[in-house]
Design an enzyme around this catalytic site. Structure first.
Site, PDB file in Angstrom:
ATOM      1  N   GLU A  53       0.836  -1.200   0.000  1.00 28.59           N
ATOM      2  CA  GLU A  53       0.000   0.000   0.000  1.00 28.59           C
ATOM      3  C   GLU A  53       0.873   1.253   0.000  1.00 28.59           C
ATOM      4  OE1 GLU A  53      -3.106  -0.368  -0.486  1.00 28.59           O
ATOM      5  OE2 GLU A  53      -3.513  -2.413   0.205  1.00 28.59           O
ATOM      6  N   CYS A  84      -7.706  -1.159   8.613  1.00 32.63           N
ATOM      7  CA  CYS A  84      -6.356  -1.200   8.018  1.00 32.63           C
ATOM      8  C   CYS A  84      -5.942   0.176   7.505  1.00 32.63           C
ATOM      9  CB  CYS A  84      -6.306  -2.189   6.851  1.00 32.63           C
ATOM     10  SG  CYS A  84      -6.322  -3.918   7.339  1.00 32.63           S
ATOM     11  N   HIS A  87      -0.730  -5.757   2.793  1.00 33.96           N
ATOM     12  CA  HIS A  87      -1.885  -6.641   2.911  1.00 33.96           C
ATOM     13  C   HIS A  87      -1.469  -8.051   2.487  1.00 33.96           C
ATOM     14  CE1 HIS A  87      -5.174  -3.491   3.148  1.00 33.96           C
ATOM     15  NE2 HIS A  87      -5.552  -4.426   3.996  1.00 33.96           N
TER      16      HIS A  87
END
Length: 191
Positions: free
Chosen positions: A81, A143, A162
């Protein structure tokens, strides 16, 4: 150098969260002699996770904080991410709550980029048995909320990975090795 790693606890039907299992495996493996590895399991609760993140940045002040979450839609895929988003948190957490104003930090920037260049990382890493992709949307749940909060309080010195749910081909041991490879590359970027 102190580095901090967080996985998440159980939620919904996931009584065993692969993110926490992966972080525990990473903790067993370590990252070499120069890296003091601190790990923590965060609850899938907005406010409690935020309190822990603020505490980490104000007391421990790590070189890097890496958060690991469970990607529900992914089968054999690791998502790196790049940024955290501040607004749009409508989904209720494990306690049935959502954050005030549906955002992480009132009057905070819309998004915050990690100082880790995920594209560079992605180009330089290959893991056998699993695909890695870059993502710019960590999902507007606990998250993403945790990631944004960590980026905000850590001045961008945070990362979010993730991982897929555990399966016969994706074991905790496998994910621990994958995290070790990815995080060593992140720490190289940190200098």
């Amino acid at each position: 150098h102190l580095s901090f790693f967080a996985g998440f606890g159980p939620f919904r039907q996931y009584l065993v969260n692969s993110s926490w299992e992966a972080v525990k495996e990473l903790s067993k493996r370590g990252l070499g002699e120069n890296i003091d590895l601190q790990v923590m399991q965060l609850p899938v609760v907005y406010q409690k996770a935020k309190e822990q993140i603020v505490k980490i940045w104000t007391t421990l002040q790590p070189l890097l904080a890496v958060h690991v979450g469970l990607a529900l839609s992914s089968t054999a895929l690791i998502l790196l991410e790049q940024c955290g988003k501040n607004k749009g948190y409508q989904e209720r957490d494990a306690c049935g709550l959502h954050p005030e104003g549906a955002c992480c930090v009132l009057r905070g920037p819309e998004k915050i980029e990690s100082t880790i260049n995920m594209k560079t990382l992605w180009k330089n890493i290959s893991l056998e048995g699993i695909d890695i992709i870059i993502s710019r949307d960590a999902g507007r749940y606990v998250c993403d909320y945790t990631y944004y909060t960590s980026l905000y309080y850590g001045n961008g010195r945070a990362a979010f990975i993730h991982v897929p749910p555990l399966s016969k081909s994706v074991t905790a041991d496998f994910l621990g090795k994958a995290l070790q490879t990815i995080i060593l590359a992140m720490l190289e970027q940190c200098g």
